[in-house]
Design an enzyme around this catalytic site. Structure first.
Site, short mmCIF file in Angstrom:
data_model
loop_
_atom_site.label_atom_id
_atom_site.label_comp_id
_atom_site.label_asym_id
_atom_site.label_seq_id
_atom_site.Cartn_x
_atom_site.Cartn_y
_atom_site.Cartn_z
N SER A 70 -6.46 -12.87 -3.06
CA SER A 70 -6.15 -12.10 -4.26
C SER A 70 -5.60 -13.02 -5.34
CB SER A 70 -5.08 -11.07 -3.89
OG SER A 70 -4.51 -10.53 -5.04
N THR A 106 -3.14 -12.43 -6.77
CA THR A 106 -1.68 -12.39 -6.63
C THR A 106 -1.14 -13.74 -6.15
OG1 THR A 106 0.15 -11.05 -5.80
CG2 THR A 106 -1.58 -11.51 -4.24
N TYR A 122 3.52 -8.73 0.36
CA TYR A 122 2.05 -8.64 0.32
C TYR A 122 1.47 -9.98 -0.14
CZ TYR A 122 -2.63 -7.73 -1.44
OH TYR A 122 -3.98 -7.82 -1.70
N LYS A 166 -0.84 -13.04 1.87
CA LYS A 166 -2.10 -13.67 1.45
C LYS A 166 -1.96 -15.19 1.41
CE LYS A 166 -4.62 -9.97 0.84
NZ LYS A 166 -5.65 -9.67 1.86
N ASN A 213 -1.23 3.36 -7.12
CA ASN A 213 -0.44 2.26 -7.71
C ASN A 213 -1.21 1.61 -8.84
OD1 ASN A 213 1.76 2.14 -5.76
ND2 ASN A 213 0.16 1.54 -4.30
N ASN A 214 -2.53 1.65 -8.72
CA ASN A 214 -3.35 0.88 -9.66
C ASN A 214 -3.75 1.71 -10.87
OD1 ASN A 214 -4.42 -0.40 -6.70
ND2 ASN A 214 -3.69 -1.79 -8.27
P1 NAD Z 1 -8.60 -0.57 1.45
O1 NAD Z 1 -7.26 -0.14 1.95
O2 NAD Z 1 -9.45 0.45 0.79
O3 NAD Z 1 -9.43 -1.21 2.65
C1 NAD Z 1 -8.81 -1.92 3.70
C2 NAD Z 1 -9.38 -1.35 5.00
O4 NAD Z 1 -8.77 -2.03 6.09
C3 NAD Z 1 -9.07 0.15 5.17
O5 NAD Z 1 -10.27 0.80 5.51
C4 NAD Z 1 -8.08 0.18 6.33
O6 NAD Z 1 -8.20 1.36 7.11
C5 NAD Z 1 -8.43 -1.08 7.10
N1 NAD Z 1 -7.34 -1.65 7.88
C6 NAD Z 1 -6.06 -1.91 7.48
N2 NAD Z 1 -5.37 -2.46 8.49
C7 NAD Z 1 -6.22 -2.57 9.53
C8 NAD Z 1 -6.10 -3.07 10.87
N3 NAD Z 1 -4.94 -3.53 11.31
N4 NAD Z 1 -7.18 -3.02 11.66
C9 NAD Z 1 -8.37 -2.53 11.22
N5 NAD Z 1 -8.54 -2.04 9.97
C10 NAD Z 1 -7.48 -2.07 9.15
O7 NAD Z 1 -8.37 -1.82 0.50
P2 NAD Z 1 -9.41 -2.60 -0.40
O8 NAD Z 1 -9.02 -2.39 -1.81
O9 NAD Z 1 -10.79 -2.35 0.02
O10 NAD Z 1 -9.00 -4.10 -0.04
C11 NAD Z 1 -9.71 -4.89 0.89
C12 NAD Z 1 -9.06 -6.25 0.98
O11 NAD Z 1 -9.07 -6.84 -0.31
C13 NAD Z 1 -7.60 -6.23 1.44
O12 NAD Z 1 -7.37 -7.33 2.27
C14 NAD Z 1 -6.83 -6.38 0.14
O13 NAD Z 1 -5.58 -6.99 0.33
C15 NAD Z 1 -7.76 -7.28 -0.66
N6 NAD Z 1 -7.58 -7.16 -2.12
C16 NAD Z 1 -7.69 -5.93 -2.71
C17 NAD Z 1 -7.48 -5.82 -4.08
C18 NAD Z 1 -7.56 -4.48 -4.77
O14 NAD Z 1 -7.05 -4.35 -5.89
N7 NAD Z 1 -8.18 -3.45 -4.20
C19 NAD Z 1 -7.19 -6.96 -4.84
C20 NAD Z 1 -7.11 -8.19 -4.21
C21 NAD Z 1 -7.30 -8.28 -2.83
N1 UDP Z 2 -0.42 -0.07 -15.12
C1 UDP Z 2 0.12 0.93 -15.92
N2 UDP Z 2 0.31 2.17 -15.37
C2 UDP Z 2 -0.02 2.46 -14.08
C3 UDP Z 2 -0.59 1.43 -13.28
C4 UDP Z 2 -0.77 0.17 -13.84
O1 UDP Z 2 0.43 0.72 -17.08
O2 UDP Z 2 0.20 3.60 -13.63
C5 UDP Z 2 -0.65 -1.40 -15.72
C6 UDP Z 2 0.08 -2.54 -15.02
O3 UDP Z 2 1.38 -2.70 -15.56
C7 UDP Z 2 -0.85 -3.72 -15.31
C8 UDP Z 2 -2.26 -3.09 -15.34
O4 UDP Z 2 -2.02 -1.69 -15.60
O5 UDP Z 2 -0.59 -4.26 -16.60
C9 UDP Z 2 -3.02 -3.23 -14.04
O6 UDP Z 2 -2.20 -2.78 -12.98
P1 UDP Z 2 -2.74 -2.62 -11.49
O7 UDP Z 2 -1.61 -2.09 -10.66
O8 UDP Z 2 -4.01 -1.85 -11.51
O9 UDP Z 2 -3.12 -4.10 -11.07
P2 UDP Z 2 -2.19 -5.40 -10.90
O10 UDP Z 2 -0.84 -5.13 -11.46
O11 UDP Z 2 -2.16 -5.61 -9.43
O12 UDP Z 2 -2.88 -6.48 -11.64
#
Ligand code: NAD
Ligand code: UDP
Length: 343
Positions: free
Chosen positions: A128, A130, A152, A156, A201-202
């Protein structure tokens, strides 16, 4: 005809995993999913069947359960694993750090042991943006220093470090670390999409839930950042583009520099503010989204967007879909499924 390559997607029924399943099948792979359904719905499988015209094999297994993981690997015998499984909520990780380290770090160790035992050494890992913490400048290249401000993000970083060490210790491993920016949108069928549990959250899922009437208004976290309109700037990337990045990365795993992991940003290189994103969504959906400016969210950075040139150079991938399309597809999914997969 050559045998199809098999790939196992852990976390394959989640948001990014399910979209990646579509991309891998369309690229000609034989795909199986592995998930414990802790943050996903089995209904994804029916929707994937509608999209793909085939039922994907699924293993209901926790990645921390090494013996069952080995059984799944032995039964499917993939050439590669894409590891999406993990927990991803920053706030929750602060409250329950142990659960995050168990799932994300110990879960990955368990996966690596099972893979080694079954002689599978090709791995693509979901990292990520992050890991860049609060970047000193934008756009962000892969050479920027890494840091973390919450469990979190630290999980990573730890997994990235583990995987880098593993590659040094044994050149048999071929590993890609994909640093995602902000995945949004949904498959253009409107059949699969992001379905967060509880209050999103997003930004994008919160906005779509306001538009569909599930929430009253959006809180814009911070109107006084040093950005052009005072709101936070992010690199939103269409989940279908992101999914295709995994197919490109897997195809390029042998191009890792000196056996080290292939580390690439998956972003568009364009930053949009919260207010710009909101306006784009309103235009795409025809809905108006009430909002108020609220205090900054702790831990948020002002601006975060990728320099995506390494992905283009090393894996031949670049994002194709723009913000309007991300908003249109996010809205189609939410409008067709107001309560997500329980609709
Ligand atoms: P998501 O929660 O939709 O998918 C993750 C999946 O993993 C879920 O289906 C969950 O049931 C499964 N899971 C969790 N723990 C498990 C375990 N112990 N065993 C088996 N399955 C398990 O999330 P996503 O948005 O699809 O994210 C996928 C990956 O990408 C994650 O590793 C996340 O950290 C990373 N990521 C996501 C974002 C984002 O904004 N969505 C951004 C950067 C990185
Ligand atoms: N954000 C916001 N209100 C919300 C959720 C997010 O204003 O309810 C803003 C947050 O401050 C950031 C952008 O939207 O500037 C993206 O946030 P998100 O949580 O989707 O992703 P991340 O912070 O992980 O980049």
């Amino acid at each position: 005809m050559a045998e199809k390559r098999r790939v196992l997607l852990t976390g394959g029924t989640g948001y990014i995993g399910s979209h990646s399943a579509v991309s891998f099948v369309e690229a000609g792979y034989d795909v199986a999913l592995l998930d414990n359904f802790s943050n996903s719905s089995p209904r994804v499988l029916d929707r994937l069947e509608q999209i793909l015209g085939q039922r994907l094999k699924v293993y209901e297994v926790d990645v921390c359960d090494e013996p069952r993981l080995r059984e799944a690997l032995a039964s499917f015998s993939p050439q590669a694993v894409v590891h999406f499984a993990g927990l991803k909520a920053v706030g929750e990780s602060v409250k329950e750090p142990q659960r995050y380290y168990e799932n994300n770090v110990a879960g990955t160790l368990s996966l690596l042991r099972a893979m080694a035992a079954e002689k599978v050494q090709d791995l693509v890992f979901s990292s990520s943006a992050t890991v860049y913490g609060d970047p000193a400048s934008v756009p962000i290249t892969e050479a920027f220093p890494r840091s973390a401000t919450n469990p979190y993000g630290r999980s990573k970083l730890m997994v990235e470090d583990m995987l880098m060490d593993l590659c040094v210790s044994d050149p048999g491993w071929n590993i890609a670390l994909l640093r995602y920016f902000n995945p949004v949108g949904a498959h253009n069928s409107g059949l699969i999409g992001e379905d967060p549990t509880g209050i999103p959250n997003n930004l994008m899922p919160f906005v779509t839930q306001v538009a569909v009437g599930r929430r009253a208004k959006l809180s814009v976290f911070g109107g006084d950042y040093p950005t052009h309109d005072g709101t936070g700037v992010r690199d939103y990337i269409h989940v279908t583009d992101l999914a295709e990045g995994h197919v490109s990365a897997l195809a390029s795993l042998d191009r890792t520099p000196d056996g080290a992991p292939l580390v690439v940003n998956l972003g568009t290189g364009k930053g949009y503010s919260v207010l710009e994103t909101l306006r784009a969504f309103e235009k795409a959906s025809g809905c108006s989204v009430p909002f108020e400016i609220a205090p900054r969210r702790p831990g948020d950075v002002a601006e975060c967007y990728a320099d995506p040139s390494r992905a283009r150079d090393l894996i031949g991938w670049e994002a194709k879909l723009g913000l309007d399309r991300m908003c249109e597809d996010a809205w189609r999914w939410q409008a067709n499924n107001p309560d997500g997969y329980t609709s």
